[in-house]
Design a protein around this motif. Structure first.
Motif, PDB file in Angstrom:
ATOM      1  N   ILE A 101       8.841   6.958  -5.980  1.00 18.58           N
ATOM      2  CA  ILE A 101       9.918   6.076  -6.442  1.00 18.58           C
ATOM      3  C   ILE A 101      10.368   6.489  -7.840  1.00 18.58           C
ATOM      4  CG2 ILE A 101      10.432   3.706  -7.141  1.00 18.58           C
ATOM      5  CD1 ILE A 101       8.586   2.760  -4.873  1.00 18.58           C
ATOM      6  N   ALA A 102       9.391   6.765  -8.722  1.00 19.70           N
ATOM      7  CA  ALA A 102       9.736   7.180 -10.084  1.00 19.70           C
ATOM      8  C   ALA A 102      10.543   8.472 -10.079  1.00 19.70           C
ATOM      9  CB  ALA A 102       8.465   7.362 -10.915  1.00 19.70           C
TER      10      ALA A 102
ATOM     11  N   PRO B 191       9.201   1.345 -10.748  1.00 17.71           N
ATOM     12  CA  PRO B 191       9.644   2.543 -11.474  1.00 17.71           C
ATOM     13  C   PRO B 191      11.118   2.889 -11.328  1.00 17.71           C
ATOM     14  CG  PRO B 191       7.579   2.984 -10.317  1.00 17.71           C
ATOM     15  CD  PRO B 191       8.054   1.632  -9.856  1.00 17.71           C
TER      16      PRO B 191
ATOM     17  N   ASN C 246      -5.193   2.129  -3.910  1.00 15.20           N
ATOM     18  CA  ASN C 246      -4.631   2.651  -5.152  1.00 15.20           C
ATOM     19  C   ASN C 246      -4.132   4.079  -4.974  1.00 15.20           C
ATOM     20  OD1 ASN C 246      -5.211   0.190  -6.296  1.00 15.20           O
ATOM     21  ND2 ASN C 246      -7.088   0.873  -7.300  1.00 15.20           N
ATOM     22  N   GLY C 247      -4.827   4.862  -4.161  1.00 14.96           N
ATOM     23  CA  GLY C 247      -4.357   6.221  -3.878  1.00 14.96           C
ATOM     24  C   GLY C 247      -3.008   6.212  -3.179  1.00 14.96           C
TER      25      GLY C 247
ATOM     26  N   ALA D  65       4.462   5.032  -5.742  1.00 16.53           N
ATOM     27  CA  ALA D  65       5.116   4.773  -7.029  1.00 16.53           C
ATOM     28  C   ALA D  65       5.609   6.068  -7.661  1.00 16.53           C
ATOM     29  CB  ALA D  65       4.158   4.036  -7.964  1.00 16.53           C
ATOM     30  N   ALA D  66       4.845   7.146  -7.507  1.00 16.53           N
ATOM     31  CA  ALA D  66       5.284   8.418  -8.084  1.00 16.53           C
ATOM     32  C   ALA D  66       6.568   8.893  -7.411  1.00 16.53           C
ATOM     33  CB  ALA D  66       4.185   9.467  -7.948  1.00 16.53           C
TER      34      ALA D  66
ATOM     35  N   ALA E 104       1.078  17.446   0.250  1.00 16.38           N
ATOM     36  CA  ALA E 104       1.485  16.566  -0.849  1.00 16.38           C
ATOM     37  C   ALA E 104       2.909  16.862  -1.324  1.00 16.38           C
ATOM     38  CB  ALA E 104       0.508  16.705  -2.023  1.00 16.38           C
TER      39      ALA E 104
ATOM     40  N   HIS F  96      -0.863   3.704  -3.297  1.00 21.14           N
ATOM     41  CA  HIS F  96       0.097   3.179  -4.278  1.00 21.14           C
ATOM     42  C   HIS F  96       0.553   4.263  -5.249  1.00 21.14           C
ATOM     43  CE1 HIS F  96       1.181   0.589  -7.901  1.00 21.14           C
ATOM     44  NE2 HIS F  96       2.124   0.413  -7.035  1.00 21.14           N
ATOM     45  N   ASN F  97      -0.392   5.101  -5.674  1.00 22.16           N
ATOM     46  CA  ASN F  97      -0.025   6.197  -6.584  1.00 22.16           C
ATOM     47  C   ASN F  97       1.041   7.102  -5.956  1.00 22.16           C
ATOM     48  OD1 ASN F  97      -1.902   5.308  -8.431  1.00 22.16           O
ATOM     49  ND2 ASN F  97      -3.467   6.811  -7.864  1.00 22.16           N
TER      50      ASN F  97
ATOM     51  N   LEU G 148       8.580   9.991 -14.342  1.00 20.44           N
ATOM     52  CA  LEU G 148       7.329  10.124 -13.592  1.00 20.44           C
ATOM     53  C   LEU G 148       6.126  10.106 -14.527  1.00 20.44           C
ATOM     54  CD1 LEU G 148       5.864  10.646 -10.921  1.00 20.44           C
ATOM     55  CD2 LEU G 148       6.314  13.094 -11.246  1.00 20.44           C
TER      56      LEU G 148
ATOM     57  N   ARG H  48      12.903   7.400  -2.597  1.00 24.76           N
ATOM     58  CA  ARG H  48      12.282   6.195  -2.051  1.00 24.76           C
ATOM     59  C   ARG H  48      11.643   6.537  -0.710  1.00 24.76           C
ATOM     60  NH1 ARG H  48      13.313   1.443  -4.168  1.00 24.76           N
ATOM     61  NH2 ARG H  48      13.492   0.341  -2.205  1.00 24.76           N
TER      62      ARG H  48
ATOM     63  N   TYR I  87       8.337  -3.124  -2.623  1.00 25.61           N
ATOM     64  CA  TYR I  87       9.271  -2.157  -3.196  1.00 25.61           C
ATOM     65  C   TYR I  87      10.566  -2.064  -2.387  1.00 25.61           C
ATOM     66  CZ  TYR I  87       5.575  -0.467  -6.313  1.00 25.61           C
ATOM     67  OH  TYR I  87       4.609  -0.370  -7.277  1.00 25.61           O
TER      68      TYR I  87
END
Lengths: 259, 259
Positions: A141-142, B92, A131-132, A138-139, A20, A134-135, B119, A146, A217
């Motif tokens: 990207i935040a 984000p 969703n996993g 997005a995290a 991770a 996507h999480n 984040l 990228r 995105y």
């Protein structure tokens, strides 16, 4: 009502994430990693041989993806359930999401799926997966990184009785840039028969993951397909991971240079 | 590791769903429904007047959306937090996701957001929102009902000192079909000054919700923008809901006829 409960998954159905904290921009995705057929679905009426065949999963893909994750220091996410229970690279209304037939095999447990069962499998497998993933995206990207989304698949060397000559297929969705860079690197650096958009293409509805998670995105993305006879042993997986890690690295360097 | 924990939201941050069993194919989405600024963020250094202004939310949009939901028997999903905490219609890494300035107002609490804070807000607000909306959409698709995604917004009549003549803007992403049908119905059935892709368009990055949730599934979709002086009282919201429910119904009928 609050919306959260729908994201809960029964035990064991959530996607698995490895490495991770990987530092590479590459995010490796393996929708067809597993041929597991857990309760309450069981083996869908298939023989043991059928559950080991390419119709149930992409043999060798997870091993190859893990090899790439180690070499690139990339995060890997993979699905824990057979594509015959729910194919996480298909939208819930696609025929291939819970297929009644795959190549020459009928899937008895999928022959007469009710709307309620279709919804139950979508909630149990597809939504936690999507969703996993996507999480993760997005995290990143935040956090200012990228991700480059690369999905890892394998395909059968003989399909409907026809042998396939292509060894390494690189498939793109709306943005072909990364796929073309990978193709050029594969042709320049390997002896593989590498082809763009073979043995399938986006027109065959095989790019759902790219379309849902990368295109909106504006992320670089590609789908990689390795002929499964080339990754049929752990040794072959290792050799292919050595080869494709160099190809991917060269393609990413080319993308940065071109940008 | 398993991926589920990232979808958990602190209390109160999950999207709100109303009329979950609505029978209309229309799914109403209101990203800017609320000007709530809960802990741990608080008012971001704004005055009470600023937190009531259009920079913090879309005044009247939730009331209008609720009126439409009742008239159409549509499900409505809305965000419970001010767009200044996190704008759920932005990815984000977009500047507008946690804006340091909105129109002529500096947002002190967003002036120096660290990557960790970016984040944290993404996990607390954006991901529960996006995954909650995705759950609704995918479940409907699995159940055999392809939703029609309609987002409800309002805009300020004066922006940077310039009055805006447009009263009803209809904005599309990749597929303009529904937006064009709504425009035609609005011009045929109402006296509103209705315009396509005004006061903004997809080029201004305002169609993130459509792009992420509707386009990948090939769902009909449009973003509706009402000038907020036209929905400034409960009575005005009711009148506009009466008007736009007829416009939407006519547009959906036209889409079915044309299909």
């Amino acid at each position: 009502m609050r919306a959260q409960d729908d994201t809960d998954a029964p035990g064991g159905m959530a996607p698995v994430i490895e490495n991770a904290g990987g530092q590479s921009p590459v995010l490796l995705v393996c929708e067809h990693a597993s041929n597991a057929m857990p309760a309450p679905w069981g083996n869908l009426g298939l023989t043991a041989e059928q559950t080991r065949a390419h119709i149930a999963w992409d043999p060798g893909a997870l091993g190859l993806a893990r090899g790439l994750a180690r070499r690139l220091d990339a995060t890997l996410i993979h699905a824990p359930v057979s594509r015959l229970i729910y194919d996480c690279n298909r939208a819930p209304d696609m025929a291939g999401a819970m297929p009644a037939r795959s190549e020459v095999h009928d899937i008895p447990g999928n022959a007469a799926i009710t709307p309620a069962e279709r919804l139950a499998r979508t909630k149990a497998v597809y939504l936690p997966w999507a969703n996993g993933l996507h999480n993760l995206i997005a995290a990143r990207i935040a956090g200012g990184l990228r991700p480059v989304v690369v999905t890892i698949h394998s395909f059968t060397p003989v399909y409907h009785g026809q042998p396939r000559a292509v060894e390494f297929g690189i498939i793109h969705d709306a943005d072909p840039a990364l796929a073309r860079a990978i193709l050029a690197a594969a042709r320049g650096q390997t002896g593989l028969d590498a082809q763009l958009n073979e043995p399938y293409s986006a027109a065959d509805d095989v790019t759902h993951t790219l379309r849902l998670h990368a295109t909106p995105y504006g992320l670089q993305n590609a789908m990689l397909e390795i002929r499964n006879d080339l990754i049929a042993t752990p040794q072959a997986e290792t050799a292919m991971a050595d080869c494709l890690a160099l190809v991917l690295s060269a393609a990413l360097t080319e993308m940065r240079t071109a940008a």
